[in-house]
Design a protein around this motif. Structure first.
Motif, PDB file in Angstrom:
ATOM      1  N   LEU A 303       0.647  -1.009  -0.066  1.00 32.42           N
ATOM      2  CA  LEU A 303       0.083  -0.039  -0.174  1.00 32.42           C
ATOM      3  C   LEU A 303       0.883   1.197  -0.038  1.00 32.42           C
ATOM      4  O   LEU A 303       0.672   2.344  -0.757  1.00 32.42           O
ATOM      5  N   LEU A 304       2.071   1.048   0.857  1.00 34.87           N
ATOM      6  CA  LEU A 304       2.917   2.236   0.774  1.00 34.87           C
ATOM      7  C   LEU A 304       3.530   2.718  -0.656  1.00 34.87           C
ATOM      8  O   LEU A 304       3.648   3.786  -1.145  1.00 34.87           O
ATOM      9  N   VAL A 305       3.798   1.342  -1.371  1.00 37.12           N
ATOM     10  CA  VAL A 305       4.387   1.782  -2.532  1.00 37.12           C
ATOM     11  C   VAL A 305       3.295   2.026  -3.528  1.00 37.12           C
ATOM     12  O   VAL A 305       3.673   3.063  -4.510  1.00 37.12           O
ATOM     13  N   GLY A 306       1.931   1.770  -3.458  1.00 37.16           N
ATOM     14  CA  GLY A 306       0.674   2.458  -4.125  1.00 37.16           C
ATOM     15  C   GLY A 306       0.734   4.098  -3.850  1.00 37.16           C
ATOM     16  O   GLY A 306       0.485   4.649  -4.893  1.00 37.16           O
ATOM     17  N   SER A 307       1.033   4.297  -2.661  1.00 38.79           N
ATOM     18  CA  SER A 307       0.903   5.686  -2.226  1.00 38.79           C
ATOM     19  C   SER A 307       2.001   6.357  -2.742  1.00 38.79           C
ATOM     20  O   SER A 307       1.807   7.635  -3.510  1.00 38.79           O
ATOM     21  N   ILE A 308       3.347   5.820  -3.045  1.00 36.93           N
ATOM     22  CA  ILE A 308       4.333   6.691  -3.726  1.00 36.93           C
ATOM     23  C   ILE A 308       4.040   6.689  -5.056  1.00 36.93           C
ATOM     24  O   ILE A 308       4.092   7.785  -5.525  1.00 36.93           O
ATOM     25  N   GLY A 309       3.299   5.620  -5.603  1.00 34.88           N
ATOM     26  CA  GLY A 309       2.925   5.780  -6.976  1.00 34.88           C
ATOM     27  C   GLY A 309       1.974   7.188  -7.415  1.00 34.88           C
ATOM     28  O   GLY A 309       2.357   7.919  -8.259  1.00 34.88           O
ATOM     29  N   ILE A 310       1.075   7.224  -6.244  1.00 32.17           N
ATOM     30  CA  ILE A 310       0.136   8.261  -6.569  1.00 32.17           C
ATOM     31  C   ILE A 310       1.024   9.581  -6.370  1.00 32.17           C
ATOM     32  O   ILE A 310       0.674  10.671  -7.329  1.00 32.17           O
ATOM     33  N   ALA A 311       1.954   9.861  -5.562  1.00 34.79           N
ATOM     34  CA  ALA A 311       2.740  11.128  -5.264  1.00 34.79           C
ATOM     35  C   ALA A 311       3.484  11.437  -6.473  1.00 34.79           C
ATOM     36  O   ALA A 311       3.491  12.331  -6.850  1.00 34.79           O
ATOM     37  N   LEU A 315       3.080  14.396  -9.074  1.00 29.70           N
ATOM     38  CA  LEU A 315       4.415  15.336  -9.242  1.00 29.70           C
ATOM     39  C   LEU A 315       4.573  15.524 -10.852  1.00 29.70           C
ATOM     40  O   LEU A 315       4.679  16.556 -11.252  1.00 29.70           O
ATOM     41  N   VAL A 316       4.467  14.614 -11.447  1.00 28.03           N
ATOM     42  CA  VAL A 316       4.571  14.647 -12.878  1.00 28.03           C
ATOM     43  C   VAL A 316       3.441  15.363 -13.602  1.00 28.03           C
ATOM     44  O   VAL A 316       3.702  16.234 -14.296  1.00 28.03           O
ATOM     45  N   VAL A 395      -4.854  11.373  -0.081  1.00 29.00           N
ATOM     46  CA  VAL A 395      -4.509  12.761   0.470  1.00 29.00           C
ATOM     47  C   VAL A 395      -3.175  13.079   0.856  1.00 29.00           C
ATOM     48  O   VAL A 395      -2.493  14.010   0.359  1.00 29.00           O
ATOM     49  N   LEU A 396      -2.436  12.147   1.632  1.00 23.54           N
ATOM     50  CA  LEU A 396      -1.159  12.354   1.801  1.00 23.54           C
ATOM     51  C   LEU A 396      -0.295  12.404   0.939  1.00 23.54           C
ATOM     52  O   LEU A 396       0.752  13.394   0.634  1.00 23.54           O
ATOM     53  N   ALA A 397      -0.357  11.552   0.007  1.00 28.61           N
ATOM     54  CA  ALA A 397       0.394  11.384  -1.467  1.00 28.61           C
ATOM     55  C   ALA A 397       0.208  12.651  -2.124  1.00 28.61           C
ATOM     56  O   ALA A 397       1.205  13.158  -2.825  1.00 28.61           O
ATOM     57  N   GLY A 398      -0.793  13.211  -2.115  1.00 31.60           N
ATOM     58  CA  GLY A 398      -1.374  14.256  -2.872  1.00 31.60           C
ATOM     59  C   GLY A 398      -0.727  15.641  -2.591  1.00 31.60           C
ATOM     60  O   GLY A 398      -0.766  16.611  -3.112  1.00 31.60           O
ATOM     61  N   LEU A 399      -0.732  15.673  -1.162  1.00 30.29           N
ATOM     62  CA  LEU A 399      -0.281  16.814  -0.435  1.00 30.29           C
ATOM     63  C   LEU A 399       0.969  17.790  -0.776  1.00 30.29           C
ATOM     64  O   LEU A 399       0.724  18.823  -1.086  1.00 30.29           O
ATOM     65  N   TYR A 400       2.091  17.028  -0.970  1.00 32.45           N
ATOM     66  CA  TYR A 400       3.204  17.671  -1.426  1.00 32.45           C
ATOM     67  C   TYR A 400       3.039  18.132  -2.816  1.00 32.45           C
ATOM     68  O   TYR A 400       3.248  19.317  -3.035  1.00 32.45           O
ATOM     69  N   PRO A 401       2.689  17.171  -3.888  1.00 28.51           N
ATOM     70  CA  PRO A 401       2.443  17.703  -5.340  1.00 28.51           C
ATOM     71  C   PRO A 401       1.589  18.931  -5.263  1.00 28.51           C
ATOM     72  O   PRO A 401       1.717  19.914  -6.003  1.00 28.51           O
ATOM     73  N   ALA A 405       2.263  22.682  -6.673  1.00 26.72           N
ATOM     74  CA  ALA A 405       1.364  23.544  -7.572  1.00 26.72           C
ATOM     75  C   ALA A 405       1.016  24.780  -7.070  1.00 26.72           C
ATOM     76  O   ALA A 405       0.803  25.652  -7.975  1.00 26.72           O
ATOM     77  N   SER A 406       0.509  24.627  -5.895  1.00 25.32           N
ATOM     78  CA  SER A 406      -0.286  25.959  -5.193  1.00 25.32           C
ATOM     79  C   SER A 406       0.650  27.244  -5.216  1.00 25.32           C
ATOM     80  O   SER A 406       0.519  28.118  -5.232  1.00 25.32           O
ATOM     81  N   ARG A 407       2.074  26.770  -5.003  1.00 32.59           N
ATOM     82  CA  ARG A 407       3.098  27.760  -4.887  1.00 32.59           C
ATOM     83  C   ARG A 407       3.809  28.512  -6.230  1.00 32.59           C
ATOM     84  O   ARG A 407       4.473  29.132  -6.167  1.00 32.59           O
TER      85      ARG A 407
END
Lengths: 417, 275
Positions: A303-311, A315-316, A395-401, A405-407
């Motif tokens: 699941l962690l790997v999956g979330s890294i995939g989302i992040a 980012l891309v 949400v967590l994986a999307g937070l940083y990207p 984006a917002s910045r």
């Protein structure tokens, strides 16, 4: 920006990259499915091993002499590594202890096969007990066996394992491990196939019960009396009630450790285990919990790997849509609008992954349990947890990207090629 | 704010200086003072590096001056937070870019509605207004098309409709005809003329003299300073443009033929852009 609009825009962004979104979602699906499958398998395994035994237990203390480390750490299960040290003399003495209702030796007679009506099935052992041991088990038909006879009681699974079902009055041929055969008459069939005590293990399997005095042949020279007498590996001491159980447990232990035959016979490195049924069930439960926790932990890694995939994909996506972000900002999008848009997008992927993963996990759990012939048991609270975790992962994986984006500076973004 | 602002200029710059730190201080704009009256049509001209883009970014509230005062619609942009400035930009500034800058995945109507999304306009109102605006720029039948299904001129019309979405104080155009062929460019300038006639305030940044001559006045920038402000005596209008076009082509190319060529050319232009 209103939430519905951000949902709509995020969904259109997801749909515009179908393959990429699908693959990203797949990462979460696999993670969630793995978790669901393993927790389902764990719960089903628990149901298979402990089953009904998890309910109300009779006030019984189970006694055996096992390897010190196994007994000390509670590993190995009831009767693990038990040595033949408990003599008939000990059984008689224990029976006279205050608060003890009965003492039932539990023996296993090694066999190789059972034969009925010309059909021969493999069997690694039959259960040698006193009539009292079976007393509390409801009979489906017939009666209990009597001591000193060549009679047997079968559980339904044992009765059904031949081409033709065994009935009361049938003759069974038992092939012992040493090659000799014994004929027995079936006098009763139990109502259920569940375990009758911890030493049988907790699973539902075919069992044949015979009188201990007829079939159990292990003997030893009793140290205190010098007589040749039967010696058991495991015995069950039934207390007069649950109130008396703790005291009985203490008395049994002190008798065994102080002046029993067993104390003299026990090899060095072996100690006495004196466990109530509740303790044994709890012990197995904790073992199974550990096992389930371990495999679920591995599943969580996926699941962690999956979330890294989302992040990663987010980012891309942010980089790719830099110019679009610039346009949105130029026409009045606030930082939080952009943040919301990307967070919603990641959450949608997480949520879809969680829902599909749960469905796949349920299917996987069902397939695994039917393959292993376990009763299917769904830990429903885990399904809720899995869906929540999937969305949280999004949400967590999307937070940083999304924050990135917002910045973005609108002037720079508009210039981005 | 809006009620007192009626008498004030749409945009007012007072001694604005903008510097960038690029291993040394570079002056993009120096002591620039400029007023853009409401309902006026202003062009900004100057060679590259003259500060046109910086001026555009400042007036568009995308950036803030290093020194000096800037008000848009009577509001002091310098004192604003990032949030307030974004809100002002969304509500009071309409951008028209050289490269159109439409959202590629959104339809024409959705693109036009986008600025209203960020101003909290309801969905129903957004789609009604988007349809109206597209009708106004002559694309009433193209509302469901995506940018890649539209010609360059049509894209710029969508962009103009989008710029008008929140009924802004100022329409800010950056080389609006730069990526269009002459004929399509002329059509876009005719559209600006109509918007000007209807009372919109327009500021066009360009390096082409004949585009700038559509305005009432031309602000010339050189090396970040105001060189001069030129009042255009004989404004170009769609009519004079058409007459001029007829002169140049001699026998006067038919409108229909011209349009076909324009569409083809802009299509190839957009193809290059996407590649």
């Amino acid at each position: 920006m209103e939430f519905v609009q951000s949902l709509r825009m995020a969904w259109s962004a997801i749909r515009s990259h179908k393959l990429r979104s699908a693959l990203t979602t797949l990462g979460v699906v696999i993670g969630i499915a793995a978790v669901i499958t393993f927790v389902t398998l764990g719960a089903s395994l628990q149901a298979a091993v402990i089953g009904d035994v998890g309910g109300d237990q009779p006030p019984v203390v189970n006694v055996w002499a096992g390897p010190e480390d196994a007994v000390g750490s509670g590993q190995g299960g009831p009767g693990f590594g038990a040595q033949p040290v408990l003599t008939q003399h000990d059984v008689d003495r224990l029976e006279r202890l205050n608060g003890v209702d009965s003492v039932d030796p539990y023996g296993r007679v090694a066999t190789t096969a059972l034969e009925y009506g010309g059909d021969r099935v493999a069997s690694d052992g039959i259960v040698a007990v006193t009539p009292a041991y079976l007393e509390d088990e409801p009979l489906g038909e017939g009666r209990y066996f009597e001591s000193g006879t060549r009679e047997a009681v079968l559980n339904p699974r044992a009765a059904e394992q031949f081409d033709t079902n065994v009935t009361v009055g049938s003759e069974l041929t038992i092939t012992l491990a040493n090659g000799s055969t014994r004929a027995v008459t079936v006098v009763g069939i139990l109502e259920e196939s569940t375990s009758t005590g911890p030493f049988e293990g907790f699973s539902t399997s075919p069992r044949v019960y015979v009188p201990v005095d007829t079939f159990y042949t292990d003997t030893v020279t009793t140290p205190t009396t010098g007589e040749q007498a039967r010696v058991y590996r495991t015995i069950s001491v039934t207390a007069t009630g649950h109130g008396a159980l703790p005291d009985v447990q203490d008395r049994v232990r002190s008798y065994l450790e102080e002046d029993s035959d067993a104390a003299q016979l026990v090899p060095s490195g072996y100690v006495f285990a004196v466990r109530t049924n509740e303790e044994l069930v709890a012990q197995i439960q904790s073992l199974l919990d550990q096992l389930t926790g371990f495999v679920t932990g591995i599943a969580l890694l996926s699941l962690l790997v999956g979330s890294i995939g989302i992040a990663n994909i987010m980012l891309v996506s942010v980089t790719e849509r830099t110019r679009e972000i610039g346009i949105m900002k130029a026409v009045g999008a606030q930082r939080r609008d952009v943040l919301q848009l990307f967070l919603v997008e990641a959450s949608i992927i997480g949520a879809i992954g969680a829902v599909l993963g749960t469905l796949l996990g349920i299917a996987g759990g069902w397939a695994a349990t039917s393959l292993l012939d376990f009763p299917l048991e769904f830990p429903l609270e885990w399904f809720g947890i899995a869906v929540a975790v999937g969305m949280l992962v999004g949400v967590l994986a999307g937070l940083y990207p999304a924050w990135n984006a917002s910045r973005l500076d609108p002037i720079e973004s508009l210039r981005y090629e | 704010m809006a009620s007192t602002a009626e008498s004030e200029a749409a945009v007012s710059l007072a001694d604005v200086t903008k510097t960038y730190d690029m291993g040394g201080t570079v002056y993009a704009l120096r002591d620039l003072s400029l007023e853009v009256p409401r309902g006026s049509y202003t062009a900004v001209m100057g060679p590259s590096g003259s500060g046109k883009s910086t001026l555009l970014n400042l007036v568009g509230c995308l950036d803030t001056p290093t020194e000096g005062g800037l008000t848009v619609d009577g509001a002091d942009v310098v004192a604003m937070s990032d949030r307030e400035r974004t809100r002002l930009r969304g509500g009071e500034i309409g951008f028209v870019f050289q490269t159109f800058n439409l959202m590629p995945k959104l339809t024409a109507a959705e693109n036009v509605a986008l600025p209203m999304v960020f101003q909290g306009v309801s969905r129903g109102e957004r789609s009604t207004r988007a349809a109206e605006l597209l009708e106004q720029v002559g694309l009433g039948d193209r509302t469901g098309h995506r940018p890649n299904e539209l010609s360059g001129g049509q894209r710029q019309r969508v962009a103009i409709a989008r710029a008008l979405a929140n009924d802004p104080t100022l329409l800010l155009a950056d080389e609006p005809t730069g990526n269009l062929d002459t004929e399509t460019g002329r059509e876009i300038m005719a559209l600006f003329e109509r918007l000007y006639q209807r009372g919109n305030t327009i500021l066009v940044v360009t390096h082409e003299r004949d585009i700038a001559e559509h305005a009432e006045r031309i602000v010339h920038l050189l090396d970040g300073e105001l060189e001069r402000v030129e009042t255009v005596d004989e404004r170009r209008t769609p009519e004079t443009d058409a007459a001029l076009a007829a002169d140049v082509s001699g026998d006067g190319a038919s409108g229909a033929e011209g349009e076909t060529t324009a569409a083809a050319e802009s299509d190839s232009a957009s193809a290059t852009e996407e590649a």
